[in-house]
Design a protein around this motif. Sequence first.
Motif, PDB file in Angstrom:
ATOM      1  N   GLY A  23       0.788  -1.230   0.000  1.00 26.02           N
ATOM      2  CA  GLY A  23       0.000   0.000   0.000  1.00 26.02           C
ATOM      3  C   GLY A  23       0.814   1.271   0.000  1.00 26.02           C
ATOM      4  N   ARG A  24       2.094   1.180  -0.341  1.00 25.90           N
ATOM      5  CA  ARG A  24       2.924   2.388  -0.382  1.00 25.90           C
ATOM      6  C   ARG A  24       2.584   3.230  -1.608  1.00 25.90           C
ATOM      7  NH1 ARG A  24       8.817   0.314   0.087  1.00 25.90           N
ATOM      8  NH2 ARG A  24       9.160   2.362  -0.794  1.00 25.90           N
ATOM      9  N   SER A  25       2.890   4.509  -1.535  1.00 31.47           N
ATOM     10  CA  SER A  25       2.601   5.445  -2.607  1.00 31.47           C
ATOM     11  C   SER A  25       3.602   5.304  -3.742  1.00 31.47           C
ATOM     12  CB  SER A  25       2.665   6.872  -2.050  1.00 31.47           C
ATOM     13  OG  SER A  25       2.575   7.801  -3.094  1.00 31.47           O
ATOM     14  N   LYS A  26       3.162   5.615  -4.965  1.00 33.95           N
ATOM     15  CA  LYS A  26       4.072   5.526  -6.107  1.00 33.95           C
ATOM     16  C   LYS A  26       5.118   6.637  -6.087  1.00 33.95           C
ATOM     17  CE  LYS A  26       0.983   7.918  -9.286  1.00 33.95           C
ATOM     18  NZ  LYS A  26       0.215   7.774 -10.509  1.00 33.95           N
ATOM     19  N   GLU A  27       4.915   7.662  -5.298  1.00 36.76           N
ATOM     20  CA  GLU A  27       5.910   8.725  -5.170  1.00 36.76           C
ATOM     21  C   GLU A  27       7.147   8.262  -4.396  1.00 36.76           C
ATOM     22  OE1 GLU A  27       2.564   9.520  -4.806  1.00 36.76           O
ATOM     23  OE2 GLU A  27       2.554  10.522  -6.751  1.00 36.76           O
ATOM     24  N   GLU A  28       7.082   7.093  -3.783  1.00 38.70           N
ATOM     25  CA  GLU A  28       8.216   6.559  -3.030  1.00 38.70           C
ATOM     26  C   GLU A  28       9.178   5.757  -3.904  1.00 38.70           C
ATOM     27  OE1 GLU A  28       7.123   4.555   0.568  1.00 38.70           O
ATOM     28  OE2 GLU A  28       5.450   5.922   0.900  1.00 38.70           O
ATOM     29  N   CYS A  29       9.054   5.875  -5.217  1.00 38.02           N
ATOM     30  CA  CYS A  29       9.933   5.157  -6.146  1.00 38.02           C
ATOM     31  C   CYS A  29      11.375   5.606  -5.920  1.00 38.02           C
ATOM     32  CB  CYS A  29       9.524   5.431  -7.585  1.00 38.02           C
ATOM     33  SG  CYS A  29      10.566   4.602  -8.785  1.00 38.02           S
ATOM     34  N   PRO A  30      12.302   4.662  -5.709  1.00 43.60           N
ATOM     35  CA  PRO A  30      13.679   5.019  -5.356  1.00 43.60           C
ATOM     36  C   PRO A  30      14.565   5.429  -6.525  1.00 43.60           C
ATOM     37  CG  PRO A  30      13.449   2.654  -5.402  1.00 43.60           C
ATOM     38  CD  PRO A  30      12.079   3.235  -5.650  1.00 43.60           C
TER      39      PRO A  30
END
Length: 68
Positions: A23-30
């Motif tokens: 359920g993490r946000s797609k803005e957390e892409c590393p």
Amino acid sequence: MRKQKRDRSSTLHNRGFVAGLNGRSKEECPVQTSELRSHWMNGWREGREAHWSGMSGVSAIQINPTLA
């Protein structure tokens, strides 16, 4: 014995899948590179679909790409 390195794209796909499943946000892409980011985002989308289908925890084992 030497370890064989995995392909970076498959590693990013797997990590994106787990992030989406949790359920993490797609803005957390590393990653910032567009080519590598697309692999992470594809995994993230698959993980979100699995999450929305109710697959989490033990029920998600069968579709988890890290265990394939």
